[in-house]
Design an enzyme around this catalytic site. Structure first.
Site, PDB file in Angstrom:
ATOM      1  N   GLU A 115      40.677  29.534  40.420  1.00 19.65           N
ATOM      2  CA  GLU A 115      39.260  29.590  40.073  1.00 19.65           C
ATOM      3  C   GLU A 115      38.929  28.643  38.922  1.00 19.65           C
ATOM      4  O   GLU A 115      37.821  28.095  38.857  1.00 19.65           O
ATOM      5  CB  GLU A 115      38.885  31.031  39.737  1.00 19.65           C
ATOM      6  CG  GLU A 115      38.895  31.918  40.985  1.00 19.65           C
ATOM      7  CD  GLU A 115      38.679  33.384  40.668  1.00 19.65           C
ATOM      8  OE1 GLU A 115      37.691  33.954  41.166  1.00 19.65           O
ATOM      9  OE2 GLU A 115      39.504  33.955  39.921  1.00 19.65           O
ATOM     10  N   GLU A 135      44.590  38.104  44.749  1.00 20.27           N
ATOM     11  CA  GLU A 135      44.169  39.341  44.084  1.00 20.27           C
ATOM     12  C   GLU A 135      44.227  40.576  44.972  1.00 20.27           C
ATOM     13  O   GLU A 135      44.567  41.668  44.500  1.00 20.27           O
ATOM     14  CB  GLU A 135      42.744  39.167  43.521  1.00 20.27           C
ATOM     15  CG  GLU A 135      42.642  38.290  42.294  1.00 20.27           C
ATOM     16  CD  GLU A 135      42.480  36.817  42.606  1.00 20.27           C
ATOM     17  OE1 GLU A 135      42.180  36.046  41.687  1.00 20.27           O
ATOM     18  OE2 GLU A 135      42.674  36.429  43.790  1.00 20.27           O
TER      19      GLU A 135
END
Length: 260
Positions: A115, A135
């Site tokens: 990210e 995640e």
């Protein structure tokens, strides 16, 4: 480009920033934790990127990691304490920028590390680097822009696959799909990023900065993306599975999901 970096500006321990010509080179230097982001690292990144934005003599930035890898994302022991006033999460992912920032990726950029790369304008990666959003494998979700920047930088179904499986992709595949701008040999990502930064710095800085802002505006901004992410966080982070996933990860054991 092999000229030595000069004029150290910031050395907080976990983050170093140095100037080479008109370029600020920012290094996440926490290799014992795979360059995972905690409070001190976020503050160091924030200070470095504030300097990039505020110093008129700096025209471009390069962000890289020490120890042969880019960033493993959030330090799970930080308890989400890595938000800064100007940059948001990690000091970078909600930052309003005018000056181009290039990610130089070696090893892996996983979770928040990918990210961070998504929050940059351009990506240069070693051919053996890996990108991923794992995640869901620990009961969490990408909370730092991956849910909406992923479908911007990659085909939508590829972004979905990254998010829903948690499996990584090679830098070669990411280059084929247009997420990585330039591939280098292993160990060459920083030099490749510096070469690209030098090429950008041959152009008029105000024109480049106006283009950075216009391109971001043309993509529609991030307001809706953050709202959708915050809604998903509200559903997932208080769950028993989120707690179990983190506990299992830190305990190095398989998680036992309850679906609640």
């Amino acid at each position: 480009m092999t000229d030595p970096l000069i004029d150290p500006l910031i050395d907080t321990g976990p983050v170093r920033a140095q100037v080479q010509d008109r370029v600020l080179v920012v290094t996440i230097d926490r290799p014992a934790r795979r360059n995972a982001i905690d409070r001190a690292t976020a503050d160091g990144l924030d200070a470095a990127l504030n300097r990039l934005e505020d110093d008129p003599d700096l025209w471009c930035g390069v962000l890289t990691g020490a120890g042969g890898f880019f960033c493993a994302g959030s330090d799970l022991t930080a308890n989400h304490d890595y938000v800064t006033a100007r940059g948001g999460e990690y000091g970078i992912v909600r930052r309003g920028r005018r000056k181009p920032l290039i990610a130089a990726v070696e090893g892996f950029a996983l979770g928040g590390g990918m990210e961070i790369a998504m929050a940059c304008d351009l990506v240069v990666a070693a051919s053996d680097a890996r990108f991923g959003l794992p995640e869901v494998s620990i009961g969490l979700l990408p909370t730092c822009g991956g849910l909406f920047r992923g479908p911007r930088g990659l085909p939508v179904n590829v972004a979905r696959e990254l998010v829903l499986t948690g499996d990584p992709m090679t830098a070669t595949r990411a280059h084929e799909l247009g997420f990585v701008n330039r591939l280098t040999l292993s160990g060459g990502a920083l030099d490749g990023a510096l070469t690209l930064a030098a090429r950008i710095c041959r152009n008029a800085p105000l024109a480049v900065q106006a283009c950075v802002r216009a391109l971001d505006d043309a993509l529609g901004g991030d307001t809706l993306g953050w709202a959708a992410t915050d809604a998903a966080k509200g559903a997932v982070l208080p769950s028993a599975d989120a707690t179990e996933g983190v506990d299992a990860f830190l305990g190095k054991r398989p998680p036992e999901w309850a679906g609640r």
